[in-house]
Write an enzyme that holds these catalytic residues in place. Structure first.
Site, mmCIF file in Angstrom:
data_model
loop_
_atom_site.group_PDB
_atom_site.id
_atom_site.type_symbol
_atom_site.label_atom_id
_atom_site.label_comp_id
_atom_site.label_asym_id
_atom_site.label_seq_id
_atom_site.Cartn_x
_atom_site.Cartn_y
_atom_site.Cartn_z
ATOM 1 C CG HIS A 90 23.462 36.648 31.897
ATOM 2 N ND1 HIS A 90 24.200 35.511 32.113
ATOM 3 C CD2 HIS A 90 22.403 36.270 31.152
ATOM 4 C CE1 HIS A 90 23.624 34.485 31.520
ATOM 5 N NE2 HIS A 90 22.513 34.917 30.930
ATOM 6 C CG ASN A 140 21.599 39.020 27.948
ATOM 7 O OD1 ASN A 140 22.309 38.340 28.675
ATOM 8 N ND2 ASN A 140 20.280 38.887 27.910
#
Length: 274
Positions: free
Chosen positions: A77, A49
């Protein structure tokens, strides 16, 4: 099995989910201090992140390494910053989830780093419950462990998953085969650090490094509005408020099994002590 003729104990420092610029600044400030205090042989940082709360780019990857990380792990992610596809194959110290379709996506799911006369394997694994589709982490890990055990007994797993039950099940299934299974993804450090009977260390979630006064790293107002009105809301990283660093420290014995696990938090309520 003695792979080197001389076995040594190993200490690992793991820093959880670096979130945005706030998280990067905390790593830059406190990782060198933590390394001076605890003297780890290996430092691992989850940075999925790190850029605006979604993914990582090459500049930030190199910056976190320069702050003292040896290996950077990722999570669901991993592809959110498209730039990663341009450098991940040449980035020898970044590990994406191993149970993504290995022949269909770039990068690697584990690395083995040399530490003096020892080797440490670092695996990144992604859960399947309430997560984007991936291959079976139990099956993939079974194959990897069989392969890695030919080189070393020191095996660290960053298990990036949503549910505590899946993280617990994975750790109990591999108790005695892995040095540690440390959870990431939910951004809140849990109070369940322990060593299982066969020697595998476990922590359901190591926590987040980044905004301390947001809601799992995002601006509070946007998240609260979503709960109040159920309307689509753009979540943004809270970069203006106070910051937090979450991590854990692991001590491994000669056999690769954990002897101690200690959680770390640095924030306004838990100041860093030299």
């Amino acid at each position: 099995m003695d792979y080197s003729g001389k076995r040594k104990k190993m200490r690992i420092l793991f820093i959880g989910d670096v979130m945005g610029n706030s998280g990067q600044k905390m790593v830059q400030e406190y990782l060198p201090k933590l390394k001076r205090k605890f003297h780890p042989q290996a430092t691992i940082v989850n940075a999925e992140n790190a850029t605006r709360g979604r993914g990582i780019n090459e500049k930030v990857y190199k910056a976190i390494l320069s702050y003292g990380a040896d290996i950077i792990t990722m999570g669901n992610h991993v592809w959110d910053n498209p730039e990663i596809t341009s450098f991940i194959d040449s980035a020898k110290k970044i590990v994406r989830p191993a149970n993504l379709p290995a022949k269909q996506v770039p990068g690697v799911g584990y690395v083995i780093m040399q530490i003096n006369q020892q080797k440490l394997a670092v695996i990144n694994m992604q859960g399947r419950v309430f997560m984007t589709p991936s291959d079976d982490p139990f099956a993939v890990a079974t194959g990897l462990i069989e392969k890695i055990k030919k080189e070393t007994d020191f095996i660290f797993v960053d298990f990036h998953a949503e549910t505590t039950s899946e993280k617990q099940a994975f750790t109990w299934f591999f108790d005695g085969q892995l040095s540690a299974v440390i959870g990431t993804h939910t951004h809140v450090q849990t109070n369940d650090a322990r060593i299982l009977p066969q020697g595998t260390a476990f922590l359901a979630d190591v926590g987040m490094t980044g905004p301390y006064d947001g809601i799992i790293g995002m601006k509070r107002e946007n998240v609260i509005d979503r709960f109040l009105n159920q309307m689509p809301t753009r979540f943004e990283v809270d970069e203006e408020g106070r910051a937090n660093l979450s991590g854990c420290l692991l001590d491994l014995g000669d056999d690769g099994m954990a002897k101690k696990i200690q959680t770390i938090q640095i924030n306004a309520d838990h100041p860093f002590e030299e």
